[in-house]
Design a protein around this motif. Structure first.
Motif, PDB file in Angstrom:
ATOM      1  N   GLN A  33       0.755  -1.178   0.133  1.00 49.46           N
ATOM      2  CA  GLN A  33      -0.004  -0.092  -0.020  1.00 49.46           C
ATOM      3  C   GLN A  33       0.819   1.249   0.129  1.00 49.46           C
ATOM      4  N   ILE A  34       1.949   1.388   1.004  1.00 52.49           N
ATOM      5  CA  ILE A  34       2.875   2.519   0.879  1.00 52.49           C
ATOM      6  C   ILE A  34       3.376   2.605  -0.545  1.00 52.49           C
ATOM      7  N   PHE A  35       3.928   1.552  -1.352  1.00 56.89           N
ATOM      8  CA  PHE A  35       4.444   1.500  -2.394  1.00 56.89           C
ATOM      9  C   PHE A  35       3.537   2.173  -3.557  1.00 56.89           C
ATOM     10  N   MET A  36       2.222   1.706  -3.458  1.00 65.80           N
ATOM     11  CA  MET A  36       1.214   2.242  -4.315  1.00 65.80           C
ATOM     12  C   MET A  36       1.006   3.717  -4.222  1.00 65.80           C
ATOM     13  N   LEU A  37       0.995   4.175  -2.787  1.00 61.20           N
ATOM     14  CA  LEU A  37       0.973   5.739  -2.689  1.00 61.20           C
ATOM     15  C   LEU A  37       2.018   6.623  -2.938  1.00 61.20           C
ATOM     16  N   LEU A  38       3.122   5.963  -2.591  1.00 58.70           N
ATOM     17  CA  LEU A  38       4.373   6.472  -3.084  1.00 58.70           C
ATOM     18  C   LEU A  38       4.611   6.587  -4.659  1.00 58.70           C
ATOM     19  N   PHE A  39       4.256   5.638  -5.473  1.00 59.79           N
ATOM     20  CA  PHE A  39       4.325   5.774  -6.860  1.00 59.79           C
ATOM     21  C   PHE A  39       3.606   6.832  -7.403  1.00 59.79           C
ATOM     22  N   ARG A  40       2.301   7.537  -6.644  1.00 56.83           N
ATOM     23  CA  ARG A  40       1.705   8.782  -7.176  1.00 56.83           C
ATOM     24  C   ARG A  40       2.637   9.996  -7.262  1.00 56.83           C
ATOM     25  N   VAL A  41       3.524   9.808  -6.295  1.00 62.06           N
ATOM     26  CA  VAL A  41       4.437  10.862  -6.484  1.00 62.06           C
ATOM     27  C   VAL A  41       5.062  11.285  -7.874  1.00 62.06           C
ATOM     28  N   GLU A  42       5.095  10.277  -8.859  1.00 60.36           N
ATOM     29  CA  GLU A  42       5.843  10.467 -10.031  1.00 60.36           C
ATOM     30  C   GLU A  42       4.751  11.215 -10.999  1.00 60.36           C
ATOM     31  N   LEU A  92      12.765  12.389   0.427  1.00 59.13           N
ATOM     32  CA  LEU A  92      12.933  12.220  -1.052  1.00 59.13           C
ATOM     33  C   LEU A  92      14.123  12.809  -1.709  1.00 59.13           C
ATOM     34  N   PRO A  93      14.433  14.030  -1.434  1.00 53.59           N
ATOM     35  CA  PRO A  93      15.492  14.454  -2.122  1.00 53.59           C
ATOM     36  C   PRO A  93      16.639  13.704  -1.413  1.00 53.59           C
ATOM     37  N   GLU A  94      17.086  13.475  -0.349  1.00 51.90           N
ATOM     38  CA  GLU A  94      18.045  12.830   0.167  1.00 51.90           C
ATOM     39  C   GLU A  94      18.089  11.657  -0.335  1.00 51.90           C
ATOM     40  N   ILE A  95      16.957  10.714  -0.598  1.00 52.75           N
ATOM     41  CA  ILE A  95      17.222   9.331  -0.669  1.00 52.75           C
ATOM     42  C   ILE A  95      17.403   9.458  -2.370  1.00 52.75           C
ATOM     43  N   ASP A  96      16.822  10.145  -3.124  1.00 51.35           N
ATOM     44  CA  ASP A  96      17.458  10.437  -4.651  1.00 51.35           C
ATOM     45  C   ASP A  96      18.823  10.682  -4.611  1.00 51.35           C
ATOM     46  N   LYS A  97      19.266  11.367  -3.904  1.00 51.10           N
ATOM     47  CA  LYS A  97      20.834  11.814  -3.757  1.00 51.10           C
ATOM     48  C   LYS A  97      21.750  10.448  -3.778  1.00 51.10           C
ATOM     49  N   LEU A  98      21.207   9.722  -2.525  1.00 52.52           N
ATOM     50  CA  LEU A  98      21.796   8.431  -2.041  1.00 52.52           C
ATOM     51  C   LEU A  98      21.801   7.378  -3.382  1.00 52.52           C
ATOM     52  N   ILE A  99      20.745   7.325  -4.017  1.00 55.34           N
ATOM     53  CA  ILE A  99      20.272   6.250  -5.239  1.00 55.34           C
ATOM     54  C   ILE A  99      21.396   6.854  -6.441  1.00 55.34           C
ATOM     55  N   GLU A 138      24.096   8.525  -6.251  1.00 58.38           N
ATOM     56  CA  GLU A 138      25.621   8.171  -5.857  1.00 58.38           C
ATOM     57  C   GLU A 138      25.858   6.910  -5.924  1.00 58.38           C
ATOM     58  N   THR A 139      24.966   5.967  -5.784  1.00 62.22           N
ATOM     59  CA  THR A 139      25.344   4.594  -5.508  1.00 62.22           C
ATOM     60  C   THR A 139      24.998   3.724  -6.826  1.00 62.22           C
ATOM     61  N   ALA A 140      23.946   4.289  -7.597  1.00 64.63           N
ATOM     62  CA  ALA A 140      23.717   3.485  -8.729  1.00 64.63           C
ATOM     63  C   ALA A 140      24.490   3.775  -9.983  1.00 64.63           C
ATOM     64  N   ILE A 141      25.680   3.375 -10.130  1.00 66.19           N
ATOM     65  CA  ILE A 141      26.605   3.856 -11.289  1.00 66.19           C
ATOM     66  C   ILE A 141      26.233   3.349 -12.421  1.00 66.19           C
ATOM     67  N   GLY A 142      26.142   4.360 -13.314  1.00 64.38           N
ATOM     68  CA  GLY A 142      25.432   4.041 -14.807  1.00 64.38           C
ATOM     69  C   GLY A 142      24.003   4.370 -14.769  1.00 64.38           C
ATOM     70  N   TRP A 143      23.566   4.467 -13.449  1.00 67.34           N
ATOM     71  CA  TRP A 143      21.949   4.860 -13.514  1.00 67.34           C
ATOM     72  C   TRP A 143      21.837   6.009 -12.671  1.00 67.34           C
ATOM     73  N   ASP A 144      20.625   6.853 -13.015  1.00 65.10           N
ATOM     74  CA  ASP A 144      20.171   7.869 -12.148  1.00 65.10           C
ATOM     75  C   ASP A 144      18.611   7.729 -12.049  1.00 65.10           C
ATOM     76  N   THR A 145      18.133   8.600 -11.141  1.00 59.31           N
ATOM     77  CA  THR A 145      16.946   8.392 -11.040  1.00 59.31           C
ATOM     78  C   THR A 145      15.943   8.907 -12.114  1.00 59.31           C
ATOM     79  N   GLN A 146      16.581   9.865 -12.952  1.00 58.33           N
ATOM     80  CA  GLN A 146      15.927  10.239 -14.278  1.00 58.33           C
ATOM     81  C   GLN A 146      15.772   8.826 -15.025  1.00 58.33           C
ATOM     82  N   ARG A 147      16.831   7.868 -15.224  1.00 61.33           N
ATOM     83  CA  ARG A 147      16.662   7.070 -16.049  1.00 61.33           C
ATOM     84  C   ARG A 147      15.863   5.610 -15.908  1.00 61.33           C
ATOM     85  N   MET A 148      15.826   5.411 -14.555  1.00 59.15           N
ATOM     86  CA  MET A 148      15.191   4.342 -13.874  1.00 59.15           C
ATOM     87  C   MET A 148      13.574   4.241 -14.341  1.00 59.15           C
ATOM     88  N   GLY A 149      12.912   3.230 -14.388  1.00 59.70           N
ATOM     89  CA  GLY A 149      11.475   3.113 -14.501  1.00 59.70           C
ATOM     90  C   GLY A 149      10.810   3.478 -13.486  1.00 59.70           C
TER      91      GLY A 149
END
Length: 132
Positions: free
Chosen positions: A9-18, A59-66, A68-79
């Motif tokens: 349920q949290i995932f489905m609600l959080l999905f609406r942020v996009e 979310l801004p902090e979480i996205d920054k961590l992602i 920094e960690t996801a080499i070759g990917w960033d939050t803009q390119r992910m599904g």
């Protein structure tokens, strides 16, 4: 609801942020909890809302961590599905002391199997393994 159902349920609600403006999310949260397909008790609704708000705040902090960690990917390119699952799991790994890291990763992989495309679970697992 059990913990897995609450997480879904949290995932489905959080999905609406996009798909919604930040200012619209309080209304979206209310609509989700009151008019959704699943009957949600007041206690569960309070838990879902609280956890969603804690994640949204970071979310801004979480996205920054992602990023920094996801080499070759960033939050803009992910599904969007995979990104939402990773955001939820990163929050649980880094900021929620009640959820063990292994559980957060396992539950994220299960969400990816259920809601993602073929290969989503491997992608999510690979990104999250770097946080462990």
């Amino acid at each position: 609801m059990n913990r897995r159902e609450l997480r879904e349920q949290i995932f489905m609600l959080l999905f609406r942020v996009e798909f919604n403006q930040k200012d619209d999310m309080p209304e979206q949260c209310t609509l989700f909890l009151e008019d959704g397909d699943t009957e949600i008790s007041e206690k569960d609704a309070a838990y879902i809302r609280s956890k969603y708000e804690k994640i949204a705040e970071k979310l801004p902090e979480i996205d920054k961590l992602i990023n920094e960690t996801a080499i070759g990917w960033d939050t803009q390119r992910m599904g969007k599905v995979e990104l939402t699952i990773i955001r939820l799991a990163v929050y649980e790994i880094r900021f929620d002391e009640t959820v063990p890291t292994g559980v957060a990763i396992n539950e994220a992989v299960e969400l990816a199997k259920k809601f993602g495309q073929e290969g989503s679970s491997g992608f999510v697992n690979g990104i999250l393994a770097k946080f462990a």
